[in-house]
Scaffold this motif. Structure first.
Motif, PDB file in Angstrom:
ATOM      1  N   GLU A 149      -7.624  -5.387  -4.279  1.00  0.00           N
ATOM      2  CA  GLU A 149      -9.021  -5.579  -3.886  1.00  0.00           C
ATOM      3  C   GLU A 149      -9.959  -5.552  -5.094  1.00  0.00           C
ATOM      4  O   GLU A 149     -11.124  -5.154  -4.991  1.00  0.00           O
ATOM      5  CB  GLU A 149      -9.465  -4.536  -2.855  1.00  0.00           C
ATOM      6  CG  GLU A 149      -8.532  -4.379  -1.671  1.00  0.00           C
ATOM      7  CD  GLU A 149      -8.333  -5.663  -0.897  1.00  0.00           C
ATOM      8  OE1 GLU A 149      -9.161  -6.586  -1.058  1.00  0.00           O
ATOM      9  OE2 GLU A 149      -7.354  -5.749  -0.142  1.00  0.00           O
ATOM     10  N   SER A 252      -7.579  -7.642   3.868  1.00  0.00           N
ATOM     11  CA  SER A 252      -8.414  -7.932   2.712  1.00  0.00           C
ATOM     12  C   SER A 252      -9.352  -9.071   3.055  1.00  0.00           C
ATOM     13  O   SER A 252      -9.231  -9.704   4.095  1.00  0.00           O
ATOM     14  CB  SER A 252      -7.513  -8.315   1.533  1.00  0.00           C
ATOM     15  OG  SER A 252      -6.903  -9.558   1.799  1.00  0.00           O
ATOM     16  N   SER A 258      -3.431  -5.498   2.581  1.00  0.00           N
ATOM     17  CA  SER A 258      -3.215  -5.048   1.208  1.00  0.00           C
ATOM     18  C   SER A 258      -2.061  -4.081   1.103  1.00  0.00           C
ATOM     19  O   SER A 258      -1.698  -3.662   0.022  1.00  0.00           O
ATOM     20  CB  SER A 258      -4.495  -4.399   0.667  1.00  0.00           C
ATOM     21  OG  SER A 258      -4.849  -3.289   1.464  1.00  0.00           O
TER      22      SER A 258
END
Length: 280
Positions: A149, A252, A258
């Motif tokens: 991220e 995400s 993720s």
């Protein structure tokens, strides 16, 4: 000298003074000029003075960031004798399930840290830097950890009693990390305010025994009306991945979980921290 002579001398002096002042003013260089009207001084006004004082004691901000790193020894109080990767691995092993707070790392980041020895190319622990941030004449260890991220964890460690104490830990979508004197300055993306970024100066606080965000500001960056060029808008956090960005198991922005699936999206480039003179 009689009274008449005294009066004559005083009159001559006054005349000379008047001529001198007139000459300075008429020359146009250095003459006194009015600055115009000045605004009246206005003191601070306290709003709602009848509000009762807070009953809860203030929380020590740095308490959660101060942690002794287990199993790490330093030689002669020199943080360079400790391997940065081993320092982060020691923290992961001590708190393997930490996903938020000062110890928080994404699950895949924690796995990658453990695999740094056999897969150094994929190791998320970046090159360490060294700088005296506390003013005691000894260097501190500055470590950055890449995470999904587009987040980066920044941690600072101090040599104490033959070991290491972590005195700073924060996670953000980092644009750059810089050093100015004994301040560590982080530039991060601003969520919800396109075209702006946060700049936070972290400084050593002797009373807390940790690095604290002593100056925080929002500044314009990039073209108006859009995010900084080449930088996606980020989200602020000051603990772990869950405090400001998506949790490790949440989707995400691209719809990917993720916690599994393809490799994490690339981290925006981090400007290098300038090492002190003589550092490698």
């Amino acid at each position: 000298m009689g009274p008449r002579g005294v009066h004559a001398a005083v009159g001559a002096l006054c005349a000379l003074g008047a001529l001198a002042l007139a000459g300075c003013g008429s020359a146009g260089t250095g003459g006194l000029e009015s600055a115009g009207p000045t605004s009246p001084a206005v003191g601070p006004v306290r709003l709602w003075p009848d509000l009762p004082p807070a009953t809860n004691p203030p929380i020590d901000y740095g308490e959660s960031d101060i942690q002794r790193v287990p199993g790490i020894r330093v030689t002669g109080g020199d943080v360079r004798s400790a391997d940065a990767v081993e320092v982060v691995r020691a923290e992961v092993r001590a708190r393997p399930d930490a996903r938020s707070g000062a110890d928080g790392l994404y699950e895949e980041t924690a796995r990658a840290v453990e695999a740094c020895v056999r897969a150094p190319a994929a190791c998320p622990v970046m090159r360490p830097y060294y700088r005296d941030l506390t003013g005691d004449g000894r260097e501190e260890l500055i470590v950055g950890i890449r995470m999904p991220e587009q987040q980066v964890a920044v941690r600072v460690y101090r040599a104490e009693e033959g070991g290491l104490t972590r005195i700073m830990s924060t996670v953000d979508q980092v644009i750059s990390v810089e050093l100015a004197g004994r301040d560590l300055i982080m530039r991060v993306g601003s969520a919800g305010i396109p075209g702006y970024e946060y700049r936070t100066a972290w400084s050593w606080d002797e009373r807390q025994g940790s690095m604290l965000p002593t100056r925080d500001e929002i500044v314009r960056a990039g073209p108006p009306g859009g995010p900084p060029e080449g930088r996606p808008p980020g989200s602020r956090s000051s603990g772990g991945p869950s405090s400001g960005g998506p949790s490790p198991s949440s989707p995400s922005p691209g719809g990917r979980s993720s916690g599994s699936g393809p490799a994490p999206s690339p981290v925006p480039p981090v400007l290098p921290v300038l090492p002190p003179e003589g550092a490698p």
